[in-house]
Design an enzyme around this catalytic site. Structure first.
Site, PDB file in Angstrom:
ATOM      1  N   ASP A   1      -4.552  -1.599 -35.848  1.00 26.46           N
ATOM      2  CA  ASP A   1      -3.412  -2.505 -35.964  1.00 26.46           C
ATOM      3  C   ASP A   1      -3.442  -3.343 -37.234  1.00 26.46           C
ATOM      4  O   ASP A   1      -4.465  -3.439 -37.903  1.00 26.46           O
ATOM      5  CB  ASP A   1      -3.436  -3.497 -34.785  1.00 26.46           C
TER       6      ASP A   1
ATOM      7  N   MET B   1       1.171 -16.271 -32.055  1.00 27.86           N
ATOM      8  CA  MET B   1       2.502 -15.880 -32.550  1.00 27.86           C
ATOM      9  C   MET B   1       3.464 -17.065 -32.498  1.00 27.86           C
ATOM     10  O   MET B   1       4.626 -16.908 -32.112  1.00 27.86           O
ATOM     11  CB  MET B   1       3.042 -14.713 -31.707  1.00 27.86           C
TER      12      MET B   1
ATOM     13  N   LYS C   1       1.993  -3.268 -36.834  1.00 26.65           N
ATOM     14  CA  LYS C   1       3.321  -3.820 -37.065  1.00 26.65           C
ATOM     15  C   LYS C   1       3.125  -5.131 -37.799  1.00 26.65           C
ATOM     16  O   LYS C   1       2.127  -5.819 -37.632  1.00 26.65           O
ATOM     17  CB  LYS C   1       4.055  -4.053 -35.761  1.00 26.65           C
TER      18      LYS C   1
END
Ligand code: SAH
Length: 258
Positions: free
Chosen positions: A38, A174, A60
């Site tokens: 990742d 996040m 991502k």
């Protein structure tokens, strides 16, 4: 039969510093014929791959999905059915906002063997490396982890009224782009605007950036510093103790950003 189908190790790669990974995780990388990794996985860890190992980036970046999750699930199944030994490398811990469970469900459907190798999660390690303990005797006896992003079709919600005053330390993953909303919700539900907070970007790494303020000031500070993800947002009295506990390197990082 099982063995012919290969095996997937769902591996937590730790918070960033390539030394903050487990021995078991390194062994899984060394043995892998395929590694899927990742965005937040430190690329230096790929040095442990053996010769001929197939290395696939499935990361991502923010919301630009390089790979939809369904495609990653499919790839794991395909490699598993082809009999490969796979290390699926994920930042931090695979089960903390890491979608490790979704990948495992797909493997189980196809009877593909798997194991879970836990990792050091950013929500504990990133504040810790910056001198912020997530719990502290007589100051914080509870800590909870939240995601700042909730997908459009989420089936869970954050109970702001309960967490604002019911938990001592709040750690948001996040949380950079959603910081204004997080701060607004907490203050609307009674959290003191003077509560100390920190935003820590690229924690445990040389490029670490730390912004410290209060619930009431942090959003404006972030704007002034053009503060970008990825970062951990930590809210609570424990942040005030970082002055005493942070190593020198973090103090330098802080002064750089000011
Ligand atoms: N499974 C991971 C979390 C994945 S969600 C874990 O257990 O740590 C991705 C979020 O983790 C980022 O948006 C950021 O909030 C946080 N994060 C991961 N590594 C980080 C780092 N080195 N510094 C700051 N935040 C980090």
């Amino acid at each position: 039969m099982m063995r012919e189908r290969g095996k997937v190790s769902i591996v937590g790669a730790g918070p960033g510093d390539p030394e903050l990974i487990t021995l078991k995780a390194i062994r899984a990388i060394e043995n892998a014929e395929v590694v899927l990794y990742d965005y937040l996985v430190n690329k230096q860890l790929l040095d442990y791959c053996k010769e001929g190992c197939e290395i696939v980036y499935v990361g991502k970046k923010n919301r630009q999905h390089t790979y939809p999750q369904e495609d990653i699930n499919k790839m794991l199944i395909e490699y598993g059915l082809a009999g490969k030994k796979i290390a699926r490398l994920k930042g931090g811990d695979p089960f903390v906002f890491g979608r490790g469970a979704e990948e495992i469900l797909g493997l189980k459907e196809h009877d593909i063997e798997f194991e879970v190798i836990p990792g050091i999660t950013a929500g504990v390690a990133v504040p810790g490396a910056a001198g912020i303990p997530v719990t502290l005797r007589n100051v914080a006896s509870s800590v909870a982890f939240f995601t700042g992003h909730q997908c459009a079709n989420h089936k869970t919600e954050i109970y702001w009224d309960k967490i604002a005053t019911g938990i001592d330390t709040l750690v948001f993953y996040m949380g950079v782009t959603q910081a204004p909303r997080i701060v607004r919700n907490l203050m609307a539900c009674g959290k003191n605007p003077e509560t100390p907070v920190a935003m820590i970007r690229w924690g445990t790494l040389p490029e670490q950036e730390v912004l410290k303020g209060t619930l009431g000031t942090i959003v404006q500070m972030m704007e002034e510093h053009n503060f970008k993800p990825p970062a951990i947002f930590i809210v609570g009295e424990v942040v005030a103790y970082s002055e005493q506990l942070s190593p020198l390197i973090n103090q330098m990082a802080e002064s750089e950003i000011e």
